[in-house]
Structure formats: C-alpha cells, structure tokens
Design a protein around this motif. Structure first.
Motif, PDB file in Angstrom:
ATOM      1  N   VAL A 142      -0.871  -0.939  -4.596  1.00 25.18           N
ATOM      2  CA  VAL A 142      -2.051  -0.280  -4.553  1.00 25.18           C
ATOM      3  C   VAL A 142      -1.691   1.137  -3.947  1.00 25.18           C
ATOM      4  N   SER A 143      -2.485   2.194  -4.618  1.00 24.22           N
ATOM      5  CA  SER A 143      -2.576   3.568  -3.972  1.00 24.22           C
ATOM      6  C   SER A 143      -4.029   4.324  -4.177  1.00 24.22           C
ATOM      7  N   ILE A 144      -4.322   4.992  -2.943  1.00 22.43           N
ATOM      8  CA  ILE A 144      -5.577   5.982  -3.213  1.00 22.43           C
ATOM      9  C   ILE A 144      -4.764   7.121  -3.503  1.00 22.43           C
ATOM     10  N   ASP A 167       3.583  12.551   5.860  1.00 25.21           N
ATOM     11  CA  ASP A 167       2.943  13.694   5.811  1.00 25.21           C
ATOM     12  C   ASP A 167       2.029  13.891   7.177  1.00 25.21           C
ATOM     13  N   VAL A 168       0.935  13.430   6.989  1.00 26.65           N
ATOM     14  CA  VAL A 168       0.078  13.282   8.335  1.00 26.65           C
ATOM     15  C   VAL A 168       0.370  12.385   9.382  1.00 26.65           C
ATOM     16  N   LEU A 174      -8.883   0.401   1.115  1.00 27.27           N
ATOM     17  CA  LEU A 174      -7.806  -0.378   0.755  1.00 27.27           C
ATOM     18  C   LEU A 174      -8.363  -1.857   0.784  1.00 27.27           C
ATOM     19  N   ASP A 186     -10.898   9.955   6.615  1.00 22.12           N
ATOM     20  CA  ASP A 186     -10.003   9.848   7.508  1.00 22.12           C
ATOM     21  C   ASP A 186      -9.120   8.420   7.441  1.00 22.12           C
ATOM     22  N   SER A 187      -8.320   8.038   8.532  1.00 20.46           N
ATOM     23  CA  SER A 187      -7.693   6.785   8.391  1.00 20.46           C
ATOM     24  C   SER A 187      -8.460   5.715   8.351  1.00 20.46           C
ATOM     25  N   GLN A 219     -11.753  13.193   0.908  1.00 21.40           N
ATOM     26  CA  GLN A 219     -11.949  13.703   2.483  1.00 21.40           C
ATOM     27  C   GLN A 219     -12.201  12.653   3.397  1.00 21.40           C
ATOM     28  N   LEU A 255      -2.039   4.604  11.400  1.00 15.88           N
ATOM     29  CA  LEU A 255      -3.051   4.007  11.564  1.00 15.88           C
ATOM     30  C   LEU A 255      -3.655   3.086  10.283  1.00 15.88           C
ATOM     31  N   VAL A 256      -3.255   3.444   9.272  1.00 15.87           N
ATOM     32  CA  VAL A 256      -3.974   2.746   8.196  1.00 15.87           C
ATOM     33  C   VAL A 256      -3.668   1.332   7.978  1.00 15.87           C
ATOM     34  N   ILE A 287     -11.900  10.873  12.996  1.00 13.58           N
ATOM     35  CA  ILE A 287     -10.927  11.509  13.281  1.00 13.58           C
ATOM     36  C   ILE A 287     -11.150  12.915  12.589  1.00 13.58           C
ATOM     37  N   MET A 317      -0.167   9.632  10.848  1.00 11.42           N
ATOM     38  CA  MET A 317      -0.882   8.862  12.002  1.00 11.42           C
ATOM     39  C   MET A 317      -0.607   7.665  12.188  1.00 11.42           C
ATOM     40  N   CYS A 320       0.879  -1.270   0.225  1.00 17.43           N
ATOM     41  CA  CYS A 320      -0.003  -0.106   0.099  1.00 17.43           C
ATOM     42  C   CYS A 320       0.761   1.382  -0.102  1.00 17.43           C
ATOM     43  N   ALA A 374       2.682   7.378   7.183  1.00 17.99           N
ATOM     44  CA  ALA A 374       2.820   8.211   6.106  1.00 17.99           C
ATOM     45  C   ALA A 374       3.777   9.435   6.254  1.00 17.99           C
ATOM     46  N   ILE A 376      -9.476  16.809  11.724  1.00 19.09           N
ATOM     47  CA  ILE A 376      -8.646  17.662  11.865  1.00 19.09           C
ATOM     48  C   ILE A 376      -9.355  19.004  11.982  1.00 19.09           C
TER      49      ILE A 376
HETATM   50  C1  LIG Z   1      -8.900  17.260   1.655  1.00 15.38           C
HETATM   51  C2  LIG Z   1      -8.386  16.269   2.771  1.00 15.38           C
HETATM   52  C3  LIG Z   1      -9.244  16.113   3.695  1.00 15.38           C
HETATM   53  C4  LIG Z   1      -8.765  15.516   4.852  1.00 15.38           C
HETATM   54  N1  LIG Z   1      -9.479  15.285   5.998  1.00 15.38           N
HETATM   55  C5  LIG Z   1      -9.298  14.509   7.019  1.00 15.38           C
HETATM   56  C6  LIG Z   1     -10.047  14.262   8.217  1.00 15.38           C
HETATM   57  O1  LIG Z   1     -11.258  14.843   8.371  1.00 15.38           O
HETATM   58  N2  LIG Z   1      -9.601  13.433   9.207  1.00 15.38           N
HETATM   59  C7  LIG Z   1      -8.228  12.888   9.088  1.00 15.38           C
HETATM   60  O2  LIG Z   1      -7.991  12.115  10.034  1.00 15.38           O
HETATM   61  N3  LIG Z   1      -7.507  13.086   7.936  1.00 15.38           N
HETATM   62  C8  LIG Z   1      -7.939  14.007   7.033  1.00 15.38           C
HETATM   63  N4  LIG Z   1      -7.170  13.721   5.989  1.00 15.38           N
HETATM   64  C9  LIG Z   1      -5.811  13.279   5.738  1.00 15.38           C
HETATM   65  C10 LIG Z   1      -6.001  11.647   5.794  1.00 15.38           C
HETATM   66  O3  LIG Z   1      -6.912  11.288   4.527  1.00 15.38           O
HETATM   67  C11 LIG Z   1      -4.940  11.023   6.024  1.00 15.38           C
HETATM   68  O4  LIG Z   1      -4.027  10.987   4.707  1.00 15.38           O
HETATM   69  C12 LIG Z   1      -5.309   9.609   6.367  1.00 15.38           C
HETATM   70  O5  LIG Z   1      -5.944   9.719   7.617  1.00 15.38           O
HETATM   71  C13 LIG Z   1      -4.424   8.569   6.546  1.00 15.38           C
HETATM   72  O6  LIG Z   1      -3.289   8.963   7.412  1.00 15.38           O
HETATM   73  P1  LIG Z   1      -1.909   8.919   7.320  1.00 15.38           P
HETATM   74  O7  LIG Z   1      -1.730   9.877   6.183  1.00 15.38           O
HETATM   75  O8  LIG Z   1      -1.502   9.538   8.571  1.00 15.38           O
HETATM   76  O9  LIG Z   1      -1.482   7.452   7.044  1.00 15.38           O
HETATM   77  P2  LIG Z   1      -0.923   6.361   8.038  1.00 15.38           P
HETATM   78  O10 LIG Z   1      -1.957   5.965   8.882  1.00 15.38           O
HETATM   79  O11 LIG Z   1       0.233   7.098   8.769  1.00 15.38           O
HETATM   80  O12 LIG Z   1      -0.496   5.491   6.680  1.00 15.38           O
HETATM   81  C14 LIG Z   1       0.202   4.321   7.053  1.00 15.38           C
HETATM   82  C15 LIG Z   1       0.420   3.704   5.763  1.00 15.38           C
HETATM   83  O13 LIG Z   1      -0.833   3.378   5.320  1.00 15.38           O
HETATM   84  C16 LIG Z   1      -0.789   3.486   3.767  1.00 15.38           C
HETATM   85  N5  LIG Z   1      -1.681   4.407   3.293  1.00 15.38           N
HETATM   86  C17 LIG Z   1      -1.934   5.423   3.879  1.00 15.38           C
HETATM   87  N6  LIG Z   1      -2.605   6.167   2.979  1.00 15.38           N
HETATM   88  C18 LIG Z   1      -2.584   5.739   1.708  1.00 15.38           C
HETATM   89  C19 LIG Z   1      -3.200   5.758   0.353  1.00 15.38           C
HETATM   90  N7  LIG Z   1      -3.679   7.050   0.285  1.00 15.38           N
HETATM   91  N8  LIG Z   1      -2.888   4.811  -0.422  1.00 15.38           N
HETATM   92  C20 LIG Z   1      -2.291   3.639  -0.186  1.00 15.38           C
HETATM   93  N9  LIG Z   1      -2.006   3.301   0.941  1.00 15.38           N
HETATM   94  C21 LIG Z   1      -1.864   4.289   1.881  1.00 15.38           C
HETATM   95  C22 LIG Z   1       0.599   3.400   3.278  1.00 15.38           C
HETATM   96  O14 LIG Z   1       1.548   2.211   3.259  1.00 15.38           O
HETATM   97  C23 LIG Z   1       1.135   4.272   4.644  1.00 15.38           C
HETATM   98  O15 LIG Z   1       2.760   4.283   5.019  1.00 15.38           O
HETATM   99  C24 LIG Z   1      -7.327  14.487   4.761  1.00 15.38           C
HETATM  100  C25 LIG Z   1      -6.718  14.715   3.580  1.00 15.38           C
HETATM  101  C26 LIG Z   1      -7.147  15.570   2.705  1.00 15.38           C
HETATM  102  C27 LIG Z   1      -6.508  15.760   1.332  1.00 15.38           C
END
Ligand SMILES: Cc1cc2nc3c(=O)[nH]c(=O)nc-3n(C[C@@H](O)[C@H](O)[C@H](O)COP(=O)(O)OP(=O)(O)OC[C@H]3O[C@@H](n4cnc5c(N)ncnc54)[C@H](O)[C@@H]3O)c2cc1C
Ligand SMILES: Cc1cc2nc3c(=O)[nH]c(=O)nc-3n(C[C@H](O)[C@H](O)[C@H](O)COP(=O)(O)OP(=O)(O)OC[C@H]3O[C@@H](n4cnc5c(N)ncnc54)[C@H](O)[C@@H]3O)c2cc1C
Lengths: 328, 265
Positions: B63-65, B126-127, B105, B97-98, B95, B131-132, B226, B129, B6, B124, B228
């Motif tokens: 796979v990627s979102i 950037d954010v 996925l 969350d995790s 929009q 959790l995913v 969750i 968390m 992922c 990840a 933000i």
């Molecule tokens: C417009 C917008 C609104 C948002 N609103 C919210 C909100 O209301 N609440 C909130 O909590 N977050 C919000 N987010 C951020 C949210 O989408 C995070 O990206 C999401 O919670 C995943 O958390 P993380 O990036 O910290 O992933 P983590 O949990 O840190 O990711 C761990 C692992 O999971 C897998 N993974 C994570 N994301 C993906 C992906 N996209 N595709 C494939 N694998 C993946 C990867 O292997 C990654 O290393 C928002 C983002 C956007 C752009």
C-alpha cells in the motif's frame, strides 16, 4: 513549573555520552525559555553511583530507577516506564537520544500516546517568541529544516554528537529521587535469544582517534582486508559505507552514516567512498577527512579536507609502506 | 501469512548535492528531472516480505499513499514478487504530517482487514522522520517491533532478527503486529525478472480515495502536530587540498608526509 525532562540509560560502568549531551541541550533550552527546571530520568542497573554526575552536568533533579529489570530491558519496558513518568511529571519538553531504543521506538510511540508533537534526529534548536524551532537535516543532509512540534507536550530526539556535554561542575547541587518500578511489565514483543557475533570486530568506532573507512569501490571482502592492514599500522578502527555493510565486508555495527554510527575522530580516511550526504552525515564532524578515490569528480572531493586521486590498489599499499617506514 | 508493506515513493535520494534544489516556500524538494524511486528501506521491506512468502507461503500486498506516478513503483514491487498493490490517492492526503499519514494507512489496513504482519521502512529516504511505522502500530493497537532485518520463523507468532551493537537478537511477537525494517546483508533487494515485470504490468492496481476510506479533512487535519517552518540548503563545500605527485605511489607517500606534518598520525 513544567520542566524539561531528559532520559538516560546507564550501565554499571558508565553514563553514555548521549545522556550528558541531552543535559547540555536542556540547560541551554532552559535558559532561553526562562529558567525552566531540568529533570533527568536515569535508568539502569547498578547506576546509582553515577547519579550525581548528571547533576554536575546540568540536571536540577535526577529521577533514579535502579532496578534489575533495567539491565537490558525490552523496548516496551522502557516505553512503559517513560510513559508513566511523563504522565506524572507533565513536563513541557521531553528530550531523548536519537538511538535505536529511544529514537526508533520509545520516542514515536510516547508522542503518539500522549498526543505530543515530535521532531526526530535534531541537531540544534532556536527559541523564537517562546516557541522552540527544532533544527534537523532532511533529504539525507542535503537540506536543513526548522520544524515545530505542536501540543502541550513536545518530544525531541537529539542526534548524537550534535552537542558537546557541559563540563562537570562538582559544585552544582540538586536532588536525587528514587522512583518506584512496577514489579512486572507485560510485554507483547519479547527478546527470546541474544547472539553475540563470533567474528573479531576490531577496535570500536566510538573510541577510535583514527578511522579507516571503505566503500563500494573496494570491490570485495578481499579488497577490504587491505584497509584492515592500513588500520593496523595506524592503530585505527575500520568502518564502511552502506554498500560495504550490505555486502558483508564490514559488520553493520561499523556502518558510518546517518543510519549508522555518527563518528568524530581526529582523522577519517575514506577509501572508495563517493561522499553521499547520508554517509557524510556520520563522518562530517571528523576533524580531518581524507578521501582516496579514483574519480576526480567524486562528490567526496568537495567534502574532504585532503584528497588523493587514484585507485586504492595503487595508493593504499605504498601508503601503508610509508607509515611503516615512519614508524621504524 | 498475509504481509502488507507500506511503501513510499520518493525522489531519488542519491541525487548528488550539487543538483539538489528545494522550493523554500513549499518547503519541499523540487523534482526537476530526477527519477522517482521506492524509498530505500521500503524496497528492503518488500524484499523481506517476499523472502517470507518464499519460505512459508502466503501473500504480499503493497500500500502506498501517493500519486498516479506512484503506480510505477507499485509495478516494481509487484515485479519483485508482491501479489497485490493498492494506491491511496486523494488531494486531502497530500499536506499531512506523519500523524496524518499513519491515520490514512490505518484506515486502509482496516479496509484490507485480514493482514497478519505490516512492514514499514525504518524511515523514509526523504523527510526521514521515522515516525509513520510506530504511529501506525499505535493507531491500530497492535504490537510493534522496531529496526528488525528479517523474519526467522513464522507459525502463529513471528520471530524477527534484529541487529545489535555486538551481534543480533531474536524477537518474538504475536500476530498481527507491525515491524519497522532496517537493512543488513540478508535483505538486499532483488532485481525484478523480465517475467515478473510482464506479470506486474497486467496486475490491476485499485485506487482508494478519502471517501473509500471514510476519511475527511477533520479526521486528517486535527492531527497536524509537526510543522515544517523553514527549509534551506546549507553551504557545505570545503576547499579540498589535493595531494600532488606524478604517480599514485608518489601521491601516497606525499599523503603520509602531509598527515605526519599535520600531527594526525
Ligand atoms: C506538500 C507537502 C506538505 C507537507 N507538509 C508537512 C507538514 O506540515 N508537516 C510534516 O511533518 N510533514 C509534511 N510533509 C511531509 C510529510 O508528508 C512526510 O512525508 C510525512 O510526515 C511522513 O514522514 P516521513 O516521510 O519522514 O516518513 P517516515 O515516518 O520516515 O516513514 C517511515 C515509513 O512509513 C511508511 N510511509 C511513510 N510515508 C508513506 C506513504 N506516503 N505511503 C506509504 N507508506 C509510507 C514507509 O514504510 C516508510 O518507510 C509535507 C509533504 C508535502 C509533499
Ligand atoms: C535514507 C537513507 C539512509 C542512508 N544511510 C546511509 C548511511 O548511514 N551510511 C552510508 O554510508 N550510506 C547511507 N545511505 C546510502 C548512500 O545514499 C549511498 O548510496 C552510499 O553511501 C554510497 O556508498 P559508497 O560511497 O560506498 O558507494 P558509491 O556511491 O557507489 O561510490 C563508490 C566510489 O568508489 C570509487 N571507486 C571505485 N573503484 C575505485 C578504486 N579502485 N579506487 C578508488 N576509488 C574507487 C568510485 O569512484 C565511487 O566514488 C543511505 C541512503 C538513504 C536513502
């Protein structure tokens, strides 16, 4: 009344600092939410005698699980016990340390199973209209965010050293209650082997008053050996940035940063480290940060208290000599 | 063995803080002219998957979102040695969350069907968390090993190496299972070869939408747990005292004196 529940894995010899930090968070949260009771789940083998210390540091009640299966438990054993206890007590807030076991494994899975909201790696909080807003760094510490966890139960994992433990108050009283541990837990992922590293890892980062840390700028393992020499004259521990750890110049357990150790020595000397926020997240609470870097524009010169512009090859040897002369 | 990684594409996390901007209303980073890259632990996970394929055979699917732009990161993973890539792209996915991300996925993994091992980054870039990965394992009801650095064997079960404070431990897990990946000296991501890049550009990348995954707003929305609430850039600059001196040697000596004066050594 629904409580605040904190977690702590102890050992025979000690309570980890994180367990006490969580109690400080819990007490302050309790006060702001209106006298919510604070319960502490205390797990380990041979930890019973430390239970009163948790009361002294802020718990109203200690739930003690002192059991041989908790000496070095598998993640899923801790998850199983935690889930069981949380289901029974139905607390309002669960506070966990943001470490490998609780932050990386138990917290997320617990939140999923109990349909709880969760915020990880929190460094603070604010209560607004009875809602808890969790403060946490995002984007490697370049930004901060307030996040809210929705649900009847919320889980927060707390970054180490973000809070100071409360001073022990030996007059505080509270109840210590043993909780039963199921005889056998079946786990799907099991530890089949444990290997202790043979190499000498030097002074541990957690206890050191002075840390000398090197980055990619050290260029090689040989380059790193001069940092060990500097550390020897100062009685310091040696740490490193992620490239240094990836290259094998320092063991990964000595990685400093957001995804490594969070340290707070009185003196942190960063050599050949650019000052990425992800690194400084682990070193930023040091009392004094010294940077040695050849690039006067390196970001670290905006984050360090004292800076020396220069190549380490030219700066570190005379620095070692100066310290040696001061000694004698 | 069929390994699925992922992968999240993010704005380059190494952007120095003086160039970093956020949109406080959208509560997210402003892209600006910064490059998009594979989140660092996910790139490490791709490396781990490819090493496993080189040792024991099998295939690697990514796979990627994401968005159309994510295809560039998927090409990079293919060029490193992955066999196939799937983009999960739908306005509904944005929009969430995790919890929502894990649900999307999971739907994709069920559609893929024959996977043995899922790798996620520990968090990840950037954010962050973190959790995913564990959420996805729970969602699929499969075992979960966290913070592992590599695979050490694979025959019906997998053995995984996990760094510890004082060395490492070997975990054994049945298949299928999920592992979250952390970095160590064994899994530094490789560069793609020119040949790999050419082959990657020719590999078709299918896009799956919410409809393809039988997901609707209700399935994703109700998990919003969750939020933000607010985001800002903290003021953090410290006035750095630069040690003076004609030569590096003199600056070094002055540093030693200054540290003694401050009572730090
Ligand atoms: C417009 C917008 C609104 C948002 N609103 C919210 C909100 O209301 N609440 C909130 O909590 N977050 C919000 N987010 C951020 C949210 O989408 C995070 O990206 C999401 O919670 C995943 O958390 P993380 O990036 O910290 O992933 P983590 O949990 O840190 O990711 C761990 C692992 O999971 C897998 N993974 C994570 N994301 C993906 C992906 N996209 N595709 C494939 N694998 C993946 C990867 O292997 C990654 O290393 C928002 C983002 C956007 C752009
Ligand atoms: C999600 C995530 C988590 C991360 N977690 C961590 C973490 O926990 N810890 C961590 O450290 N990093 C972490 N990183 C990586 C981080 O973003 C940086 O890439 C890393 O810290 C850079 O390491 P560095 O300063 O050693 O290397 P570089 O940024 O390459 O800097 C090297 C420096 O050395 C200087 N230099 C070169 N030669 C010399 C010389 N001869 N004398 C003096 N100076 C010299 C250069 O001027 C440069 O400033 C993380 C990244 C992400 C995305």
């Amino acid at each position: 009344m629904a409580s605040i529940l904190t977690f702590c894995m102890g050992t025979r010899s000690s309570i980890p600092r994180s367990g006490l930090e969580l109690l400080a968070v819990a007490r302050s949260l309790s006060q702001q939410l209106g006298s919510v009771p604070v319960q502490a789940l205390f797990l380990g083998l041979g930890v019973r005698e430390h239970a009163p210390a948790l009361i002294h540091h802020g718990a109203d009640q200690v739930l003690l699980a002192d059991h041989p299966c908790l000496e070095r438990p598998e993640d899923e054993v801790v998850l199983g016990i935690t889930e069981e206890v949380v289901r029974q007590l139905a607390p309002r807030v669960v506070l966990l340390p943001h470490d490998e076991l609780f932050g990386g494994h138990v917290g997320p899975r617990l939140a999923y199973r109990l349909k709880a909201g969760i915020v990880t790696d929190c460094t603070g909080f604010a209560v607004q209209n009875g809602d808890i807003r969790w403060l946490r760094p995002v984007y490697g510490g370049k930004a901060m965010a307030y996040m809210c966890a929705r649900g009847l139960l919320q889980v927060a994992t707390i970054r180490s050293r973000a809070f100071e433990p409360l001073p022990a108050d030996a007059l505080r009283t509270g109840e210590i209650q043993e909780i039963p541990i199921p005889e056998a837990f079946s786990t799907s992922v099991t530890v089949v082997e444990r290997v202790e590293a043979a190499e000498e890892r030097g002074l541990s980062l957690d206890r050191a008053e002075i840390i000398v840390s090197g980055g990619r700028g050290m260029g090689s393992a040989e380059g790193f050996s001069i940092l060990h020499e500097l550390a020897r004259v100062l009685g310091a521990a040696v740490g490193g940035s992620r490239p240094a750890a990836d290259m094998g110049w320092v063991p990964h357990s000595h990685l400093v940063g957001q995804t490594g150790k969070i340290v707070a020595p009185k003196l942190y000397i960063a050599v050949g480290i650019s000052g990425a926020t992800q690194h400084m997240a682990g070193a930023g609470s040091s009392k004094t940060i010294v940077a040695i870097n050849k690039d006067p524009d390196a970001p670290i010169f905006k984050l360090a208290h004292i800076g020396v512009v220069g190549e380490w090859e030219k700066v570190v040897p005379p620095l070692i000599r100066s310290f040696q002369e001061m000694r004698s | 063995m069929h390994i699925v990684v992922c992968l999240k594409q993010i704005i380059d996390p190494e952007v120095p803080f003086h160039l970093f901007r956020i949109d406080p209303v959208a509560k997210t980073q402003i892209r600006g002219s910064h490059p998009l890259v594979i989140s660092s632990y996910d790139e490490v996970a791709v490396e781990v998957a490819i090493q496993a394929k080189e040792r024991w055979g099998g295939q690697v699917t990514i796979v990627s979102i994401g968005t159309k732009e994510t295809i560039q990161s998927l090409h990079q993973a293919l060029a490193m040695g992955a066999d196939a890539a799937i983009l999960l792209c739908d306005p509904l996915f944005e929009q969430t969350d995790s919890f929502g991300k894990a649900r999307i996925l999971a739907a994709a993994l069920r559609k893929i069907g024959d996977f043995d091992l899922i790798l996620c980054g520990r968090q990840a870039g950037d954010v962050e968390m973190g959790l995913v990965g564990p959420f996805l394992a729970e969602e699929l009801g499969i075992p979960c090993a966290t913070l592992v650095a590599n695979l050490v064997s694979s025959n019906g079960k997998v053995r995984l190496k996990r760094p510890t404070e004082s060395g490492y431990e070997i975990l054994e897990a049945p298949l299928p299972c999920l592992a979250t990946i952390t970095n160590d000296e064994s899994n530094v991501p490789r560069y793609a070869s020119v040949k790999g890049i050419r082959a990657a550009m020719r590999t078709p990348i299918p896009t799956w939408t919410a409809t393809d995954l039988s997901l609707d707003a209700a399935a994703l929305g109700q998990e919003g747990r969750i939020e933000i609430d607010e985001m800002w850039i903290p003021q953090r600059e410290i006035r750095c005292e630069l040690i003076a001196g004609e030569s590096a040697e003199e600056r070094a000596r002055n540093l030693a004196l200054r540290l003694r004066e401050l009572g730090l050594v």
